[in-house]
Structure formats: structure tokens, C-alpha cells
Design a protein around this motif. Structure first.
Motif, mmCIF file in Angstrom:
data_model
loop_
_atom_site.group_PDB
_atom_site.id
_atom_site.type_symbol
_atom_site.label_atom_id
_atom_site.label_comp_id
_atom_site.label_asym_id
_atom_site.label_seq_id
_atom_site.Cartn_x
_atom_site.Cartn_y
_atom_site.Cartn_z
ATOM 1 N N ASP A 218 -2.702 5.111 -2.240
ATOM 2 C CA ASP A 218 -3.895 4.337 -1.891
ATOM 3 C C ASP A 218 -4.668 4.922 -0.713
ATOM 4 O O ASP A 218 -5.878 4.745 -0.605
ATOM 5 C CB ASP A 218 -3.489 2.905 -1.520
ATOM 6 C CG ASP A 218 -2.775 2.210 -2.654
ATOM 7 O OD1 ASP A 218 -3.363 2.099 -3.742
ATOM 8 O OD2 ASP A 218 -1.612 1.794 -2.449
ATOM 9 N N ALA A 219 -3.954 5.562 0.210
ATOM 10 C CA ALA A 219 -4.572 6.094 1.424
ATOM 11 C C ALA A 219 -3.710 7.237 1.948
ATOM 12 O O ALA A 219 -2.579 7.434 1.496
ATOM 13 C CB ALA A 219 -4.692 4.994 2.486
ATOM 14 N N MET B 41 0.839 -1.175 0.000
ATOM 15 C CA MET B 41 0.000 0.000 0.000
ATOM 16 C C MET B 41 0.887 1.242 0.000
ATOM 17 O O MET B 41 1.906 1.290 0.670
ATOM 18 C CB MET B 41 -0.916 -0.001 1.233
ATOM 19 C CG MET B 41 -1.796 1.224 1.334
ATOM 20 S SD MET B 41 -2.931 1.193 2.722
ATOM 21 C CE MET B 41 -4.199 0.177 2.028
ATOM 22 N N ARG B 42 0.467 2.240 -0.748
ATOM 23 C CA ARG B 42 1.192 3.511 -0.812
ATOM 24 C C ARG B 42 0.401 4.551 -0.011
ATOM 25 O O ARG B 42 -0.756 4.828 -0.332
ATOM 26 C CB ARG B 42 1.387 3.937 -2.258
ATOM 27 C CG ARG B 42 2.256 2.925 -3.023
ATOM 28 C CD ARG B 42 2.440 3.278 -4.480
ATOM 29 N NE ARG B 42 3.050 4.569 -4.705
ATOM 30 C CZ ARG B 42 4.356 4.834 -4.570
ATOM 31 N NH1 ARG B 42 5.182 3.870 -4.205
ATOM 32 N NH2 ARG B 42 4.823 6.031 -4.818
ATOM 33 N N ILE B 43 1.046 5.109 1.011
ATOM 34 C CA ILE B 43 0.373 6.011 1.937
ATOM 35 C C ILE B 43 1.014 7.394 1.880
ATOM 36 O O ILE B 43 2.219 7.534 2.074
ATOM 37 C CB ILE B 43 0.451 5.462 3.378
ATOM 38 C CG1 ILE B 43 -0.212 4.087 3.434
ATOM 39 C CG2 ILE B 43 -0.203 6.436 4.372
ATOM 40 C CD1 ILE B 43 0.060 3.323 4.709
ATOM 41 N N LEU B 44 0.181 8.401 1.633
ATOM 42 C CA LEU B 44 0.620 9.782 1.706
ATOM 43 C C LEU B 44 0.480 10.235 3.158
ATOM 44 O O LEU B 44 -0.581 10.085 3.757
ATOM 45 C CB LEU B 44 -0.235 10.671 0.802
ATOM 46 C CG LEU B 44 0.024 12.171 0.899
ATOM 47 C CD1 LEU B 44 1.458 12.507 0.477
ATOM 48 C CD2 LEU B 44 -0.991 12.933 0.055
ATOM 49 N N PHE B 45 1.541 10.773 3.716
ATOM 50 C CA PHE B 45 1.563 11.178 5.115
ATOM 51 C C PHE B 45 1.898 12.672 5.174
ATOM 52 O O PHE B 45 2.986 13.090 4.800
ATOM 53 C CB PHE B 45 2.610 10.352 5.856
ATOM 54 C CG PHE B 45 2.630 10.501 7.349
ATOM 55 C CD1 PHE B 45 1.684 11.246 8.040
ATOM 56 C CD2 PHE B 45 3.620 9.875 8.069
ATOM 57 C CE1 PHE B 45 1.732 11.362 9.415
ATOM 58 C CE2 PHE B 45 3.685 9.974 9.448
ATOM 59 C CZ PHE B 45 2.732 10.724 10.124
ATOM 60 N N LEU B 46 0.933 13.484 5.625
ATOM 61 C CA LEU B 46 1.107 14.927 5.733
ATOM 62 C C LEU B 46 1.374 15.314 7.179
ATOM 63 O O LEU B 46 0.638 14.923 8.086
ATOM 64 C CB LEU B 46 -0.147 15.658 5.249
ATOM 65 C CG LEU B 46 -0.589 15.386 3.816
ATOM 66 C CD1 LEU B 46 -1.890 16.121 3.518
ATOM 67 C CD2 LEU B 46 0.488 15.779 2.833
ATOM 68 N N SER B 47 2.430 16.095 7.380
ATOM 69 C CA SER B 47 2.778 16.546 8.723
ATOM 70 C C SER B 47 3.624 17.804 8.631
ATOM 71 O O SER B 47 4.194 18.104 7.576
ATOM 72 C CB SER B 47 3.573 15.457 9.454
ATOM 73 O OG SER B 47 3.927 15.896 10.755
#
Length: 133
Positions: free
Chosen positions: A57-58, A1-7
Motif C-alpha cells: 500500500d505504501a 496496511m502493507r508497507i515496503l521498507f527499503l534500507s
């Protein structure tokens, strides 16, 4: 799974340290984590471009307002992690509080770090998501 993580990724801050730890756990679980500075985006369409280009993906965001505000409009499942700024500052601003409520309604899960934060969130928004304290 490919996860975009914003911080927020300002070096040597709690958010940056927390984001890095979570990124490592995501990657150790066999997923790809695309970590991005939340404040680099001004519009959901910019985040949507990253989602499309990176085949995401998420998504996950630390700070419901700073990063989470872009997620309801991008068409993928997402979760959010409350930061101290959300509870101590952004909640006082009516516009930000309204936006955060929309983010929470569509989030698959929300994470808080203390029981006090959980009570505050449930008081303001009357939502009960999957909580991890």
C-alpha cells in the motif's frame, strides 16, 4: 496496511539497526512491514514487481538515493528518511542530488535526525515537508 521498507541491511550497521527498530514499530502498530535490501534493486520495475506481488500500500526508504530513487515511479505513496550518506556524500554528486530532489518532491514526508541535516536539505532543495528531527 502493507508497507515496503527499503534500507541497507548490512548486519551490525546503523542503517540495519535503525531499519529493524522502525520495522518493529510499524508491526507493533498493526501493519505489515516488508523489509528489503535497497541495494538488491537496480531498477524501479524490480521494486514495482515487489509492490505488485506483495500487495503493498505504501513505501518507506532509508537513504534518499539508495532506496528512495526507485519510489517516484512505482505508483504508491511513500516517505523517506535521510541517512548520513545522503547529506555527507551523495549530495556532492550532481546526478544523485538531482535524483534526490525528484524523490523529495513526490514524497509524502521526509525525516531527518538533526537540525543541521534539516537546514542542509532545505538549502539544497528548498522543500518543506513534514519534518521529524
Amino acid at each position: 496496511m502493507r508497507i515496503l521498507f527499503l534500507s541497507s541491511l548490512i548486519p551490525k550497521t546503523g542503517n540495519c539497526t535503525t531499519a529493524d527498530r522502525i520495522r518493529k514499530h510499524i508491526e507493533e502498530a498493526g501493519h505489515t512491514c516488508i523489509l528489503k535490501e535497497a541495494t538488491a534493486f537496480q531498477h524501479a520495475s524490480e521494486v514495482e514487481d515487489v509492490v505488485r506481488k506483495e500487495n503493498v500500500d505504501a513505501a518507506l526508504a532509508i537513504h534518499i538515493y539508495k532506496g528512495g530513487r526507485f519510489l517516484p515511479d512505482i505508483g504508491i505513496p511513500y516517505g523517506v528518511i535521510f541517512g548520513g550518506t545522503d547529506i555527507n556524500e551523495d549530495i556532492k554528486d550532481e546526478h544523485k542530488r538531482e535524483v534526490m530532489g525528484i524523490v523529495l518532491l513526490e514524497a509524502r514526508f521526509a525525516v531527518v535526525f538533526t537540525d543541521k541535516m534539516k537546514i542542509t536539505v532545505e538549502t539544497y532543495w528548498m522543500v518543506r515537508k513534514f519534518w521529524r528531527t
